[in-house]
Design a protein around this motif. Structure first.
Motif, short mmCIF file in Angstrom:
data_model
loop_
_atom_site.label_atom_id
_atom_site.label_comp_id
_atom_site.label_asym_id
_atom_site.label_seq_id
_atom_site.Cartn_x
_atom_site.Cartn_y
_atom_site.Cartn_z
N ARG A 71 47.13 32.10 20.81
CA ARG A 71 46.75 30.78 21.32
C ARG A 71 47.56 29.68 20.62
O ARG A 71 47.98 28.71 21.24
N SER A 128 37.91 40.38 13.40
CA SER A 128 37.03 41.31 14.12
C SER A 128 37.77 41.87 15.33
O SER A 128 38.55 41.18 16.00
N ILE A 129 37.48 43.12 15.60
CA ILE A 129 38.18 43.83 16.67
C ILE A 129 37.57 43.42 18.01
O ILE A 129 36.37 43.15 18.11
N LEU A 130 38.41 43.33 19.04
CA LEU A 130 37.91 42.96 20.37
C LEU A 130 37.39 44.19 21.10
O LEU A 130 37.73 45.32 20.75
N ASP A 131 36.62 43.95 22.15
CA ASP A 131 36.06 45.08 22.90
C ASP A 131 37.16 45.93 23.51
O ASP A 131 37.02 47.14 23.64
N TYR A 134 44.03 43.56 25.12
CA TYR A 134 44.45 42.81 26.31
C TYR A 134 45.94 42.53 26.29
O TYR A 134 46.50 42.23 25.22
N GLU A 138 46.94 38.00 30.13
CA GLU A 138 45.54 37.86 30.53
C GLU A 138 44.79 36.91 29.60
O GLU A 138 43.62 36.61 29.82
N VAL A 139 45.46 36.47 28.54
CA VAL A 139 44.79 35.61 27.56
C VAL A 139 45.34 34.18 27.60
O VAL A 139 44.60 33.22 27.55
N LEU B 516 43.58 44.94 40.61
CA LEU B 516 44.03 43.65 40.07
C LEU B 516 43.81 42.52 41.08
O LEU B 516 43.32 41.45 40.74
N GLU B 579 46.02 24.55 34.39
CA GLU B 579 47.23 25.31 34.63
C GLU B 579 46.97 26.81 34.49
O GLU B 579 47.51 27.62 35.21
N PHE B 580 46.12 27.14 33.51
CA PHE B 580 45.86 28.56 33.26
C PHE B 580 44.44 28.75 32.76
O PHE B 580 43.97 28.01 31.90
N PRO B 582 42.14 32.15 31.52
CA PRO B 582 42.20 33.61 31.37
C PRO B 582 41.21 34.31 32.31
O PRO B 582 40.16 33.74 32.64
N ILE B 583 41.60 35.50 32.72
CA ILE B 583 40.74 36.22 33.66
C ILE B 583 39.49 36.74 32.96
O ILE B 583 38.46 36.96 33.57
N HIS B 584 39.59 36.94 31.64
CA HIS B 584 38.44 37.47 30.90
C HIS B 584 37.78 36.37 30.09
O HIS B 584 38.39 35.37 29.77
N MET B 586 37.16 35.56 26.72
CA MET B 586 37.63 36.07 25.43
C MET B 586 36.59 35.90 24.33
O MET B 586 36.56 36.69 23.39
N ASP B 587 35.74 34.88 24.46
CA ASP B 587 34.68 34.72 23.46
C ASP B 587 33.74 35.93 23.49
O ASP B 587 33.32 36.45 22.46
N ALA B 589 34.64 38.88 24.45
CA ALA B 589 35.38 40.02 23.90
C ALA B 589 35.26 40.06 22.38
O ALA B 589 35.12 41.13 21.79
N VAL B 590 35.31 38.89 21.75
CA VAL B 590 35.16 38.83 20.30
C VAL B 590 33.73 39.20 19.90
O VAL B 590 33.50 40.00 18.98
N ILE B 592 31.43 40.99 21.38
CA ILE B 592 31.07 42.40 21.52
C ILE B 592 31.54 43.18 20.29
O ILE B 592 30.79 43.97 19.71
#
Lengths: 180, 600
Positions: A71, A128-131, A134, A138-139, B516, B579-580, B582-584, B586-587, B589-590, B592
């Protein structure tokens, strides 16, 4: 003397193979440092990222540190490139995506045959590891994808030259995007 | 346990010996095993493999490929509920919860312990009478909450699905050998397919002609394939004829799997002789002695009936040896049942399946006209094409050409469903506009319709002036109409889920690309899409279209691409200005990861 454009690089969840290949441009690295200044990069060990023209990202996003780094690169780089297959698709690290994270961690740290008194790492100093792992696009928004495992030194060289030239359309010759 | 296994081995041997140990019988063998045991377990697969002298993996490969073959039982009896656009319009969502409540089972999660298992299945060819379901091959139509309740009660009490209802549909659906509650819903009869005729006329006329003259007549008629692609029928037969071979085969593609189409169901119910005569016409031209009809598993309820029709035709000397008294004209037909796979409607996948294998499309070329069934030259035609060919022989090419347009001769049988007052089958001359069709079917207020099912295009009312013809909108005949309140992007989303389900998975563009595309469509529908997502989807769609191995991948992007083209305002209205994005999440993802590792 006008200021040279800055290039930063980072290796996220990758093997550093792409960075090693970057060094394979051999003596052209002398021409490169005439053209650019390296900003934050494993090559020079600069810790703080400044505003850059180009950022090269190796590796996918596997943990919270990768996420922050990526980021930050997006914020500070005008052009961001996914370099190599891990960055563009997750690559080898993403093989863990087929197994739920809980099972991965339990196998590695609790149930593995060589584990004694295991514990899943939870030190607050650790990222911390992500699920899942990616791919970079995609980020954050990625401007260019450079595939290859690793991309050849010649193609990295060609892409850097193109990006610094400010031209509109990049067309790599067939030899540089042929992988078999 | 040991005893059970032994018994099973005995039974399996019986099943295998009923069919024979040649590889191409495998499909029939595993179908029978599924019927007998409620699944084809690893033990059964091993026993079949041993009896046939092949590797167990070949058996498991086939079992895992088809929807109606399972490795574990799904309930003592299973209700396969049809899903798709027409079921949704007719209330299948509400029915889902009713069924889960009365059975106590869950869709996709049913097991051996459930008295009545619940599974989804793609369109079963009953779009004009949805919601509909299959239970042990028996079709249950127009299911409402009451009917669902009484069906489940009947099954829980050990009732035979066949005896669930005495209600039968119109036409020959009420005949003894069909006895189904299915309705034909023929709303409009044309001259060609549903015109009055006398059984055998085509064959009697045929034997008075030279095979080459028959081929010329078919060529002159400009008959084009009715499955949707529109390949000239005469040319296909000519190519097939030019390939020297000891054997040639005629295959009738009755694997009508395109969601929303059901016209072959009606044709096979009301005009089966016409279809078989069409196959005989092809057999006569190509000097082939064997014809195979590949009948989709969903139409198994017609199987006994069709076998009986074949028998009657043999008795009338319209099939078999020296047909219609002509020395040396030998032609007979067998029926191969499928086991549930949309892609088997693709001709080379259909051939693979007919040979008892996984129904994965072959590389083309070589085409079936040179390397078809068992490697021999094979002509594969749609049910409707063969029927039209028989009529051309009966009445002549000029008569045939008097219907339709210059480039699209004849009529087309359309399956109309969805938000219309009169869903059903319409035989119309080529050249009819979508608006005219909607008027006939009672769907004038539609805001969109699907021309050609999920693999065709979703068009808006702006296109209702366009014509159904090869020179304008070619279609296999699936016309699903969407009323003013429909959520078009939901429909596109459902269609994409269909392709994800039905992609055979062999080539990456289709297997990965469909997922996709769908995830990005969902992102946009959730209000998180950006302009870059639209560009991404267009580019990805092109890759899937251009790089896939077969026709499924070629058309799998259409629900997205055609709605981007025809309903761009729907997409634009949902995009964020960013502009962008994310598809996921991410918060998440962290979070979990932190939770699993017990971070504080």
């Amino acid at each position: 003397m006008t200021e040279k454009p800055k290039v930063a690089t980072a290796s996220l969840a990758g093997c550093f193979g792409c960075h090693m290949t970057l060094l394979d441009i051999d003596d052209r690295i002398l021409s490169l440092i005439d053209l650019i200044d390296f900003d934050k990069s494993p090559i020079d060990d600069i810790k703080e990222l400044g505003d850059c023209t180009v950022g090269l990202i190796e590796g996918g996003v596997s943990n919270s540190e990768n996420l922050e780094t990526l980021r930050e690169f997006r914020r500070k780089c005008t052009i961001l490139v996914s370099m190599g297959d891990c960055a563009t698709s997750g690559g080898i690290p993403a093989m863990r995506n087929t197994v739920p994270l809980k099972e991965c961690l339990e196998e590695a740290y609790l149930n593995g045959p060589s584990v004694v008194d295991g514990v899943i790492p939870n030190d607050p100093d650790l990222p911390s590891i992500l699920d899942r792992v990616y791919p970079c696009h995609e980020v954050v928004k990625i401007d260019y994808h450079l595939p290859g495992c690793p991309p050849s030194a010649d193609s990295i060289w060609a892409v850097l030259n193109f990006l610094l030239s400010g031209e509109e359309n990049l067309e790599l010759p067939y030899e540089l995007i042929k992988y078999d | 346990m040991a005893l059970e296994l032994r018994n099973q081995a005995v039974n399996v041997n019986e099943i295998v010996s009923n069919h024979g140990t040649e590889r191409h019988h495998l499909m029939n063998i595993v179908r029978d095993a599924q019927d007998a045991f409620g699944c084809v377990s690893g033990d059964t697969a091993k026993a079949i493999a041993d009896a046939m002298g092949i590797h167990m993996v070949e058996v498991e490969g086939v079992v895992s490929y088809y929807h109606f073959l399972t490795r574990k039982p799904s309930g003592k009896v299973t209700i396969y509920l049809s899903k798709g656009a027409a079921p949704s319009i007719n209330g299948v969502r509400e029915l889902t919860s009713v069924l889960e409540e009365v059975t106590g089972s869950k869709f996709r999660k049913s097991g051996a312990d459930d008295a009545v298992g619940l599974e989804w299945t793609s369109c079963i060819g009953m779009s004009d009478q949805e919601p509909a379901a299959l239970v042990d091959g028996v079709v249950i139509t127009n299911i409402d909450a009451d009917k669902a309740g009484s069906l489940v009660a009947h099954l829980v009490n050990g009732g035979d699905p066949k005896e669930f209802s005495t209600e039968t549909g119109d036409g020959k659906n009420s005949s003894d050998r069909i006895h189904a509650m299915v309705n034909n819903n023929i709303r409009k009869k044309g001259e060609i397919i549903f015109g009055d005729r006398i059984v055998g006329d085509a064959i009697r006329k045929l034997v008075a002609m030279e095979p080459s003259a028959v081929l010329d007549e078919v060529k002159n008629s400009n008959l084009r394939g009715r499955g949707g692609a529109g390949f000239p029928c005469g040319l296909k037969w000519d190519f097939c004829l030019k390939n020297e071979a000891a054997n040639r085969y005629i295959v009738c593609n009755a694997d009508e799997g395109e969601p929303g189409t059901f016209k072959d169901r009606v044709l096979l119910t009301e005009q089966p002789e016409l279809v078989f005569e069409g196959m005989a016409v092809a057999g006569y031209v190509l000097n082939a002695e064997e014809g195979i009809m590949y009948l989709r598993a969903e139409y198994e309820y017609l199987y006994e009936y069709l076998l009986n029709v074949l028998n009657k035709m043999r008795e009338a000397n319209l099939l078999g040896c020296n047909i219609a008294g002509m020395d040396g004209f030998n032609f007979d037909i067998k029926i191969q049942l499928g086991a549930g796979a949309y892609v088997c409607g693709e001709e080379t996948a259909l051939l693979e399946s007919t040979e008892g294998k996984r129904g994965e499309p072959r590389d083309r070329p070589p085409f079936p006209v040179s390397n078809g069934y068992m490697g021999e030259p094979t002509a594969i035609n749609n049910v409707e094409t063969l029927s039209a060919a028989a009529r051309i022989i009966e009445k002549g090419a000029d008569w045939f050409k008097s219907f339709g347009t210059e480039k699209s001769a004849g009529t087309k049988v359309l399956s109309v469903s969805g938000d219309v007052e009169r869903p059903g089958v319409y035989e119309v001359p080529f050249g009819i506009t979508l608006a005219e069709l909607l008027r006939e079917a009672g769907g004038e207020n539609a805001k969109a319709m699907t021309v050609g099912g999920p693999s065709g295009k979703i068009v808006s009312s702006a296109d209702f002036g366009r014509r159904i013809a090869f020179e304008d909108m070619a279609t296999g005949g699936s016309m699903v109409v969407f009323g003013p309140d429909s959520d078009i992007l939901q429909i596109a989303n459902d269609y994409m889920e269909f392709f994800i389900e039905e992609s055979c998975g062999r080539c990456t563009p289709c297997r990965v690309g469909t997922t996709l595309l769908t995830r990005h469509l969902e992102k946009i529908r959730a209000g998180r899409g950006t302009k870059s997502d639209i560009n991404y989807m267009i580019n990805l769609g092109k890759v899937i279209t251009g790089m896939s191995r077969c026709g499924l991948g070629l058309t799998a992007s259409n629900p997205v691409l055609s709605t981007i083209e025809n309903f761009s305002e729907l997409y634009d209205g949902l995009l964020t200005g960013e502009e962008f994005v994310p598809i996921h999440d991410m918060d998440l993802a962290v979070r979990i990861g932190r939770e699993i590792a017990n971070f504080n």
